[in-house]
Design an enzyme around this catalytic site. Structure first.
Site, mmCIF file in Angstrom:
data_model
loop_
_atom_site.group_PDB
_atom_site.id
_atom_site.type_symbol
_atom_site.label_atom_id
_atom_site.label_comp_id
_atom_site.label_asym_id
_atom_site.label_seq_id
_atom_site.Cartn_x
_atom_site.Cartn_y
_atom_site.Cartn_z
ATOM 1 C CG ASP A 1 -17.906 -48.678 28.399
ATOM 2 O OD1 ASP A 1 -17.286 -49.742 28.414
ATOM 3 O OD2 ASP A 1 -17.632 -47.736 27.621
ATOM 4 C CE1 TYR B 1 -14.903 -43.702 24.476
ATOM 5 C CE2 TYR B 1 -16.158 -44.529 26.336
ATOM 6 C CZ TYR B 1 -15.607 -44.718 25.092
ATOM 7 O OH TYR B 1 -15.797 -45.929 24.474
ATOM 8 C CG HIS C 1 -10.425 -47.171 23.623
ATOM 9 N ND1 HIS C 1 -10.777 -46.034 24.295
ATOM 10 C CD2 HIS C 1 -11.447 -47.424 22.784
ATOM 11 C CE1 HIS C 1 -11.959 -45.614 23.873
ATOM 12 N NE2 HIS C 1 -12.375 -46.446 22.955
#
Ligand code: A2P
Length: 304
Positions: free
Chosen positions: A35, A40, A103
């Site tokens: 993931d 990120y 998200h």
């Protein structure tokens, strides 16, 4: 979708070589789901690890792994979704994702920096964003689409106009934030739940030690000869939920896989059900006087 996967979010952002090493070790140990998210900053390292795993013969083809990524809020606009996914695929050096998620149910001004400020938060046009997500799937850029951090209310908003319903809702879930109502709603509507921070995300600045230091979990762990982390992960698994766990440590990666050949008793599950409940990921930075969410109550729709 595999039931246990490795998350790659860390704070501060992890060095690429740390992610590459952890993903390769995870693949060796048997993990097949990974993931990431554009925010990120681990997409490139994850893609590099998968390439290396292919070269090393740890996997024979890209199809053997399940890859999830997420669109960041500054791309939550109908005309920005496909380009954002194309960028993600470029980062990963892949032709397609297995799962692409919204998200957060929030838009930031296009191009807003990260970290953003509360003034960057603007109303989301969920219908146009979701319709572009559907197009991503129709175009074959992703095998499935879903959401993250959505409440029952916001899922109902999507379901009202979706041609393709969300396959999954990835949310914070662990013994200290059990999400009973959300799980019931999602399962009743054919939406899988994936749990992030299944251990409470203790190493991150958004996380808490409420899971790993829970007395109830410690007692159960001791009586079963398991670690607290294993008890927490097993509990999540027993709720019929997919686990997205983060560890960049080989021993813990191995330990966290060893949760499938034993179970919690009814009595143990009842004790876990009584653990005090607290949401840890509040997403406070989306709240502002002038923005679409003036309180946590509005962002999370008052849902527990
Ligand atoms: P590390 O990466 O050093 O292993 P979550 O999955 O809830 O987001 O939690 C992630 C955090 O929990 C990371 O800081 C990770 O540290 C730590 N962690 C992962 N597995 C274990 C485990 N088995 N025991 C203790 N801590 C763990």
């Amino acid at each position: 979708m595999p039931v246990l996967g490795l998350g790659t979010a860390a704070d501060p952002f992890p060095a690429p070589e740390v992610v590459v090493k952890a993903v390769l070790e995870a693949i060796e140990l048997g993990y097949r789901m990974f993931d990431t998210a554009s925010v990120y900053q681990t997409e490139e390292a994850l893609g590099e690890a998968i390439s290396q795993a292919l070269s090393l013969g740890l996997i024979k083809s890209r199809d053997e792994v399940f890859i999830t990524s997420k669109i960041w809020c500054s791309d939550n606009y109908g005309d920005r979704v496909i380009p954002a996914l194309q960028k993600t695929l470029q980062n990963l050096k892949m032709e397609y994702l297995d799962q692409y998620l919204i998200h957060f149910p929030v838009s930031l001004k296009p191009g807003a920096p990260y970290p953003y400020s509360p003034e960057d938060v603007v109303p989301i046009d969920l219908k146009s964003v979701w319709s572009a997500m559907e197009e991503c799937q129709t175009l074959g850029l992703t095998k499935s689409i879903g959401v993250s951090n959505f409440t029952c209310k916001k899922l109902a908003d999507i379901l009202a106009f979706a041609k393709i319903p969300p396959a999954v809702n990835q949310v914070e879930m662990n013994p200290a934030w059990q999400q009973g109502k959300l799980i019931e709603y999602c399962h009743a509507n054919g939406i899988a739940i994936a749990a992030y921070s299944p251990l409470g995300g203790p190493g991150a600045n958004w996380g808490s030690k409420g899971v790993l230091e829970s007395k109830v979990l410690m007692e159960i762990a001791e009586s079963k000869g398991k670690s607290v982390a294993q008890v927490a992960l097993r509990w999540v698994y027993e709720q019929g939920v997919v686990i997205v766990m983060k560890s960049f440590n080989r021993e813990r990666l191995k330990q966290n896989l060893e949760i499938f050949d034993w179970e919690l008793s009814d009595e143990e599950s009842k004790k876990i059900a009584k653990i005090p409940q607290n949401r840890t990921v509040l997403a406070l930075s989306f709240i502002s006087e002038s923005g679409p969410f003036k309180s946590l109550e509005e962002l999370w729709d008052g849902e527990q």
